[in-house]
Design a protein around this motif. Sequence first.
Motif, short mmCIF file in Angstrom:
data_model
loop_
_atom_site.label_atom_id
_atom_site.label_comp_id
_atom_site.label_asym_id
_atom_site.label_seq_id
_atom_site.Cartn_x
_atom_site.Cartn_y
_atom_site.Cartn_z
N ILE A 142 39.76 42.08 46.62
CA ILE A 142 40.90 41.21 46.34
C ILE A 142 41.47 40.65 47.64
N ALA A 143 41.53 41.51 48.69
CA ALA A 143 42.03 41.04 49.98
C ALA A 143 41.13 39.94 50.54
N TRP A 145 39.23 37.95 48.80
CA TRP A 145 39.39 36.77 47.93
C TRP A 145 40.65 36.00 48.30
N ARG A 146 41.73 36.73 48.56
CA ARG A 146 42.98 36.08 48.95
C ARG A 146 42.86 35.43 50.32
N ALA A 147 42.14 36.10 51.21
CA ALA A 147 41.97 35.54 52.55
C ALA A 147 41.17 34.24 52.52
N ASN A 150 42.74 31.79 48.06
CA ASN A 150 42.92 31.80 46.61
C ASN A 150 44.21 32.47 46.17
N ALA A 151 45.06 32.85 47.13
CA ALA A 151 46.25 33.63 46.78
C ALA A 151 47.14 32.90 45.79
N GLY A 152 47.31 31.61 45.95
CA GLY A 152 48.21 30.89 45.05
C GLY A 152 47.49 30.00 44.06
N ASP A 154 45.66 28.65 40.83
CA ASP A 154 45.76 28.90 39.40
C ASP A 154 44.35 28.86 38.81
N ALA A 159 39.44 35.96 40.42
CA ALA A 159 39.67 37.16 41.22
C ALA A 159 38.64 38.21 40.86
#
Length: 349
Positions: A142-143, A145-147, A150-152, A154, A159
């Motif tokens: 997840i970390a 993926w966010r990096a 993709n954190a915000g 829609d 994820a």
Amino acid sequence: MTEQDSASRPVTPPSWRVFHATGQAPAGDLPGLPSPPPWRVFSGSPLQQAPPDDAQSALRRLGIVQEGPQLRGEEIDTVNAALLLRRPLLITGPPGVGKSTLAYLVARELGLGRVLPWSIVSRTTLRGGLYEYDAIGRAQAIAAWRAGGNAGADTPGSAPALGDFLTLGPLGTALLAYARPRVLLVDELDKSDIDLPNDLLHVLENGSYEIPELVRAGAADVSVFTDDPHSRAVIESGRVECAEFPVVVITSNGEREFPAAFRRRCLPLEMRPPSREQLVSIVVSHLHQRPEGIEALVDDFVRRLDGGGTQSVDQLLNAVQLTTAHGLRADSDGRKLIEMLLRDLSKGR
């Protein structure tokens, strides 16, 4: 023949045995299994795909089984009782008498697919047999993926999926909903922590369990990995329940007693060392032939057993292999090596 004569003739009931210990795989349609008792009916869903076969493992364990039953009559009856009643088998006996091999014999003859082996050690837990969740791996995924920006976003479903980090263990896989029962081998339960037999009670009685991580996620359908190689299964709402109670074979070397509450849920089967005829059949099954001169080694092996020794059938197979395929002379220079191969295992060396 009159109706009265027909009615007075004794009716021979069909054999209640569904398992005959021949070890022969079904040649055509899979053997049918009788309906379970009303108190052992389960209604798990969704039905999973039929399990894969593992002919290689069965061949290593059983060899090419010869004609005739591989077990004694009372042993066959106990196995059939467990199949009919949908109860686990608790098999005791000295090492090397074929306790764990019985699971492969049942699976091959009834066409139940790959055996699910669960080897027990002192660190084994119930949860480990049911499932493993890689929480650290998922957090790292997840970390990453966010990096990647993709954190915000829609983007539902992009994820890392929870099910990709969840793997069912042998017990958890056996309790999935299959059209035909799976075979679960719980090997050497007497080596477990003292609490594991009690922990198994609820699962074996109810044929179901929950995965808290999936329940908290609230997902309706989640695909997870299973204990079968390269296989996945769908779990609904975090709960698993069998459709057919698995064939559970639990082995014990008799190193300790189990709680009465656990024992009453199992059918006991004490296996004795194979007879001379069975030993010859085992040798022929594994070597795929009847080597010349094996009678002397078999007789020597039987004498050691009758003398109170603790020997394993593997020892006999090793001795026969060396003296037949590799030319070792058991009656001359090779006698010392044969003595080492057939040594009494209870003496520690």
